[in-house]
Structures are given as C-alpha cells and as structure tokens.
Design a protein around this motif. Sequence first.
Motif, PDB file in Angstrom:
ATOM      1  N   ASP A 196     -38.049  12.329 123.699  1.00  0.00           N
ATOM      2  CA  ASP A 196     -38.625  11.606 122.611  1.00  0.00           C
ATOM      3  C   ASP A 196     -39.918  10.458 122.986  1.00  0.00           C
ATOM      4  OD1 ASP A 196     -36.917  12.717 120.781  1.00  0.00           O
ATOM      5  OD2 ASP A 196     -35.379  11.099 120.720  1.00  0.00           O
ATOM      6  N   PRO A 197     -39.560   9.784 123.933  1.00  0.00           N
ATOM      7  CA  PRO A 197     -40.657   9.030 124.592  1.00  0.00           C
ATOM      8  C   PRO A 197     -41.818   9.926 124.998  1.00  0.00           C
ATOM      9  CG  PRO A 197     -38.558   8.504 125.570  1.00  0.00           C
ATOM     10  CD  PRO A 197     -38.286   9.574 124.897  1.00  0.00           C
ATOM     11  N   THR A 198     -41.674  11.092 125.550  1.00  0.00           N
ATOM     12  CA  THR A 198     -42.848  11.799 125.863  1.00  0.00           C
ATOM     13  C   THR A 198     -43.589  12.238 124.447  1.00  0.00           C
ATOM     14  OG1 THR A 198     -41.725  12.505 127.791  1.00  0.00           O
ATOM     15  CG2 THR A 198     -43.626  13.845 127.110  1.00  0.00           C
ATOM     16  N   VAL A 199     -43.055  12.815 123.604  1.00  0.00           N
ATOM     17  CA  VAL A 199     -43.636  13.035 122.353  1.00  0.00           C
ATOM     18  C   VAL A 199     -44.336  12.041 121.585  1.00  0.00           C
ATOM     19  CG1 VAL A 199     -43.100  14.135 120.066  1.00  0.00           C
ATOM     20  CG2 VAL A 199     -42.056  15.316 122.021  1.00  0.00           C
ATOM     21  N   ARG A 200     -43.709  11.106 121.642  1.00  0.00           N
ATOM     22  CA  ARG A 200     -44.137   9.850 121.061  1.00  0.00           C
ATOM     23  C   ARG A 200     -45.407   9.316 121.656  1.00  0.00           C
ATOM     24  NH1 ARG A 200     -38.953   7.841 120.009  1.00  0.00           N
ATOM     25  NH2 ARG A 200     -38.878   6.796 122.076  1.00  0.00           N
ATOM     26  N   THR A 201     -45.504   9.558 122.927  1.00  0.00           N
ATOM     27  CA  THR A 201     -46.709   8.812 123.800  1.00  0.00           C
ATOM     28  C   THR A 201     -47.939   9.963 123.402  1.00  0.00           C
ATOM     29  OG1 THR A 201     -45.230   7.707 125.391  1.00  0.00           O
ATOM     30  CG2 THR A 201     -47.618   8.281 125.766  1.00  0.00           C
ATOM     31  N   LEU A 202     -47.496  11.263 123.642  1.00  0.00           N
ATOM     32  CA  LEU A 202     -48.704  12.290 123.393  1.00  0.00           C
ATOM     33  C   LEU A 202     -48.975  12.269 122.068  1.00  0.00           C
ATOM     34  CD1 LEU A 202     -47.052  14.982 125.732  1.00  0.00           C
ATOM     35  CD2 LEU A 202     -48.634  13.369 126.396  1.00  0.00           C
ATOM     36  N   THR A 203     -48.222  12.025 121.175  1.00  0.00           N
ATOM     37  CA  THR A 203     -48.805  12.146 119.961  1.00  0.00           C
ATOM     38  C   THR A 203     -49.582  10.849 119.655  1.00  0.00           C
ATOM     39  OG1 THR A 203     -46.794  13.271 118.989  1.00  0.00           O
ATOM     40  CG2 THR A 203     -47.908  12.246 117.370  1.00  0.00           C
ATOM     41  N   ALA A 204     -49.215   9.574 120.053  1.00  0.00           N
ATOM     42  CA  ALA A 204     -50.096   8.568 119.700  1.00  0.00           C
ATOM     43  C   ALA A 204     -51.491   8.826 120.540  1.00  0.00           C
ATOM     44  CB  ALA A 204     -49.266   7.427 120.314  1.00  0.00           C
ATOM     45  N   VAL A 205     -51.464   9.288 121.607  1.00  0.00           N
ATOM     46  CA  VAL A 205     -52.712   9.566 122.367  1.00  0.00           C
ATOM     47  C   VAL A 205     -53.567  10.536 121.650  1.00  0.00           C
ATOM     48  CG1 VAL A 205     -53.647  10.550 124.524  1.00  0.00           C
ATOM     49  CG2 VAL A 205     -51.600   8.886 124.902  1.00  0.00           C
ATOM     50  N   ARG A 206     -52.961  11.544 121.107  1.00  0.00           N
ATOM     51  CA  ARG A 206     -53.857  12.379 120.317  1.00  0.00           C
ATOM     52  C   ARG A 206     -54.414  11.791 119.183  1.00  0.00           C
ATOM     53  NH1 ARG A 206     -50.996  18.180 119.289  1.00  0.00           N
ATOM     54  NH2 ARG A 206     -49.457  16.615 118.396  1.00  0.00           N
ATOM     55  N   GLY A 207     -53.579  10.953 118.342  1.00  0.00           N
ATOM     56  CA  GLY A 207     -54.057  10.433 117.005  1.00  0.00           C
ATOM     57  C   GLY A 207     -55.446   9.568 117.360  1.00  0.00           C
ATOM     58  N   ALA A 208     -55.076   8.672 118.420  1.00  0.00           N
ATOM     59  CA  ALA A 208     -55.891   7.558 118.960  1.00  0.00           C
ATOM     60  C   ALA A 208     -57.290   8.223 119.136  1.00  0.00           C
ATOM     61  CB  ALA A 208     -55.405   6.615 119.991  1.00  0.00           C
ATOM     62  N   GLY A 209     -57.229   9.605 119.887  1.00  0.00           N
ATOM     63  CA  GLY A 209     -58.350  10.216 120.454  1.00  0.00           C
ATOM     64  C   GLY A 209     -59.139  10.499 118.855  1.00  0.00           C
ATOM     65  N   TYR A 210     -58.847  11.141 118.176  1.00  0.00           N
ATOM     66  CA  TYR A 210     -59.161  11.649 116.765  1.00  0.00           C
ATOM     67  C   TYR A 210     -59.830  10.469 115.932  1.00  0.00           C
ATOM     68  CZ  TYR A 210     -56.651  16.052 117.401  1.00  0.00           C
ATOM     69  OH  TYR A 210     -56.279  17.369 117.668  1.00  0.00           O
ATOM     70  N   VAL A 211     -59.042   9.289 115.922  1.00  0.00           N
ATOM     71  CA  VAL A 211     -59.791   8.204 115.487  1.00  0.00           C
ATOM     72  C   VAL A 211     -61.069   7.705 116.181  1.00  0.00           C
ATOM     73  CG1 VAL A 211     -59.404   5.823 114.788  1.00  0.00           C
ATOM     74  CG2 VAL A 211     -57.644   7.125 114.327  1.00  0.00           C
ATOM     75  N   LEU A 212     -61.052   7.776 117.512  1.00  0.00           N
ATOM     76  CA  LEU A 212     -62.000   7.196 118.424  1.00  0.00           C
ATOM     77  C   LEU A 212     -63.366   8.272 118.239  1.00  0.00           C
ATOM     78  CD1 LEU A 212     -63.081   5.301 120.305  1.00  0.00           C
ATOM     79  CD2 LEU A 212     -62.204   6.988 122.084  1.00  0.00           C
ATOM     80  N   VAL A 213     -63.010   9.504 117.779  1.00  0.00           N
ATOM     81  CA  VAL A 213     -63.921  10.187 118.127  1.00  0.00           C
ATOM     82  C   VAL A 213     -64.690  10.064 116.270  1.00  0.00           C
ATOM     83  CG1 VAL A 213     -64.550  12.674 117.489  1.00  0.00           C
ATOM     84  CG2 VAL A 213     -63.281  12.214 119.143  1.00  0.00           C
ATOM     85  N   GLY A 214     -64.010  10.066 115.438  1.00  0.00           N
ATOM     86  CA  GLY A 214     -64.594   9.650 114.018  1.00  0.00           C
ATOM     87  C   GLY A 214     -65.326   8.579 113.839  1.00  0.00           C
ATOM     88  N   LEU A 215     -65.044   7.363 114.695  1.00  0.00           N
ATOM     89  CA  LEU A 215     -65.675   6.241 114.765  1.00  0.00           C
ATOM     90  C   LEU A 215     -67.029   6.390 115.629  1.00  0.00           C
ATOM     91  CD1 LEU A 215     -63.061   3.344 115.265  1.00  0.00           C
ATOM     92  CD2 LEU A 215     -64.121   4.080 113.179  1.00  0.00           C
ATOM     93  N   LEU A 216     -67.014   7.100 116.724  1.00  0.00           N
ATOM     94  CA  LEU A 216     -68.224   7.183 117.365  1.00  0.00           C
ATOM     95  C   LEU A 216     -69.448   8.118 116.681  1.00  0.00           C
ATOM     96  CD1 LEU A 216     -66.406   7.953 120.915  1.00  0.00           C
ATOM     97  CD2 LEU A 216     -67.823   5.908 120.349  1.00  0.00           C
ATOM     98  N   PHE A 217     -68.634   9.233 115.958  1.00  0.00           N
ATOM     99  CA  PHE A 217     -69.656   9.820 115.185  1.00  0.00           C
ATOM    100  C   PHE A 217     -70.290   9.201 114.127  1.00  0.00           C
ATOM    101  CE2 PHE A 217     -68.424  14.130 116.604  1.00  0.00           C
ATOM    102  CZ  PHE A 217     -69.770  14.557 116.911  1.00  0.00           C
ATOM    103  N   LEU A 218     -69.589   8.372 113.450  1.00  0.00           N
ATOM    104  CA  LEU A 218     -70.004   7.597 112.563  1.00  0.00           C
ATOM    105  C   LEU A 218     -71.207   6.549 113.150  1.00  0.00           C
ATOM    106  CD1 LEU A 218     -66.981   6.441 110.246  1.00  0.00           C
ATOM    107  CD2 LEU A 218     -69.152   7.786 109.560  1.00  0.00           C
ATOM    108  N   GLY A 219     -70.982   6.047 114.159  1.00  0.00           N
ATOM    109  CA  GLY A 219     -71.958   5.125 115.001  1.00  0.00           C
ATOM    110  C   GLY A 219     -73.386   5.779 115.294  1.00  0.00           C
TER     111      GLY A 219
END
Length: 287
Positions: A150-173
């Motif tokens: 459970d902790p591993t899945v939560r951590t990896l999922t959070a990392v993946r979601g944060a990455g997608y959000v970061l990519v979207g913001l960078l592209f807009l910039g």
Amino acid sequence: MSYHFRQALLAMRGNVTATLATLVTMTLTLLMLGFVLLLTLNVNRTLSQLESQVEVAAFLTPTAQDSALLAQVRQFPQVREATLVTSEQVLQEMTQDSPYTRDAVALVGNPFPDTLRLRVGRVEDSRVVAQAVSQLPGVEDVEYGADYVDPTVRTLTAVRGAGYVLVGLLFLGTLFNILNAVRVAMYARRDEISVMRLLGATRGFIRMPHVIEGLLVGTLAAALAVALLTPAYLALAGRVQQLAPVFPVARDPDTLLPLLGGVALLGILTGLLGSLFATRRYLRELE
C-alpha cells in the motif's frame, strides 16, 4: 524559401533576447519533460514488477470447501490467476526453505492450512481482493503484504500524478513564451508588415519567416535537450542500479530511443504549432 529563411535568421538576430529566452525556456521544458517521462517509465516498470510479484494468500479453515472457494475466487474480475495449495504442499515448500521444519512437524503435526494463492491484474487491486476474499466462509485469514504494497503504490502513484501535472504546467509556460516572442518580433516589424500588406503580400507570405523561426528554435531546443538529457539520465540510471539493483531501471536503447525521439519531435512540433498560432493571432491584431 531562401528569402523566408534569411528573414527568419534576421528576425532571430534582431530579437536575440526574446529568441534566447524562448530557446532556454523550451530547452528546460523539454529537459523536465524528458526527465518526467523517464521517471514515469521507470515507475510503471516498478509497478509492473510489483504486480508480477504481489500475491494474495487466503488461509483456509480445516472445514472449508476448497474446490468451491477456488472456483468462487476465480470469478472475481480483479483476479488474474488462482491456485489451491494444500497443507502438504505448503509443508513441502517450507521444508525446502528450512529442513528443520520436518522435525518440528513430526512432534506437533502439520500446522500449515490449505491456502488459496491469488495474483491480481493490478497491484492496486490487492487490498480490494483481500477484503473480498476475507469475507468468504471458510477463509480464516488473508495476507498480501499490506505493510509495503500500500505505501509503495501510494508513493508511486503520487509521483506519477505530480509528473503529469508538472509537464502540463511546463508546456503552458513554453507556449506562452513562444507566443510572446513571436508577438515581439511581429510588433517590431509592424511598419514593414503594413507596407507588405499594402503591396498585396499574402498572410502566408508574411507569416512564413516567423513560422520558420519557431521551427528553428524548436529544433535547436529539442537537439539541446536530448543532448543534455541522454548522458545525464544514463549516468543517473547507472548510479541507481549500483545503489538499488532491485529497481528495474530502463537503460536499453529499444526503450529509450523512442521516448527520446518523442521528446525531440514534441519540441519541434511545439515550436512549429506555437509560431503558427501566434502569427495568425497577432497578424490580425496588427491589421
């Protein structure tokens, strides 16, 4: 085309600051994008490895209907594979790992229950399947490694979601920077563009140098990003493999080349499409 290309180079030289700002921003964005994509790739590989190893074990009571329970759990949509391991088979496995187990069994009998071993399609389903199986009659206890899954899945999922959000913001910039750079270039040439329009120049003729400029900046940024990202990632991946060989870090060319090629292509397309959009918009404003 040679005239438009020459005009594009002149525009880039005449607006060095804006061109460099766009180039640096695009390069940094593509670097971040490539890093996030590589991180997501390795996160997905780690999740896949977890999925192949995580097993839900359901320990049965002595009076349980083993075959009926096996058929029942196989009907769960999340269950990819289910097998019944008898207490004798469990004892045999334990004896192979610890030869002294047989001696202890001779004194107290076989303490191991019949067990259902389940593999799920996604590691995130382990908890759901474990809870559902624990409610079945004849199941005494369920184990699926909740302490680390459970902790591993939560951590990896959070990392993946944060990455997608970061990519979207960078592209807009990046897109806003391209729009601003093209706007500055066209505003600086507003008198020239007005004369060209009076002489009958088409919009396509006026836009072409700026489109070529965007394409050149995008291509240069993509080349710089890939040239910087590739050796940096390979060095980091090698270091991770030395420190934590359990992680399936991607280093093979068959996996990396399509991803890096995609990053480069995305940079070129961003420069091209950004300049096309900006020239169409700001040419209308100037007119």
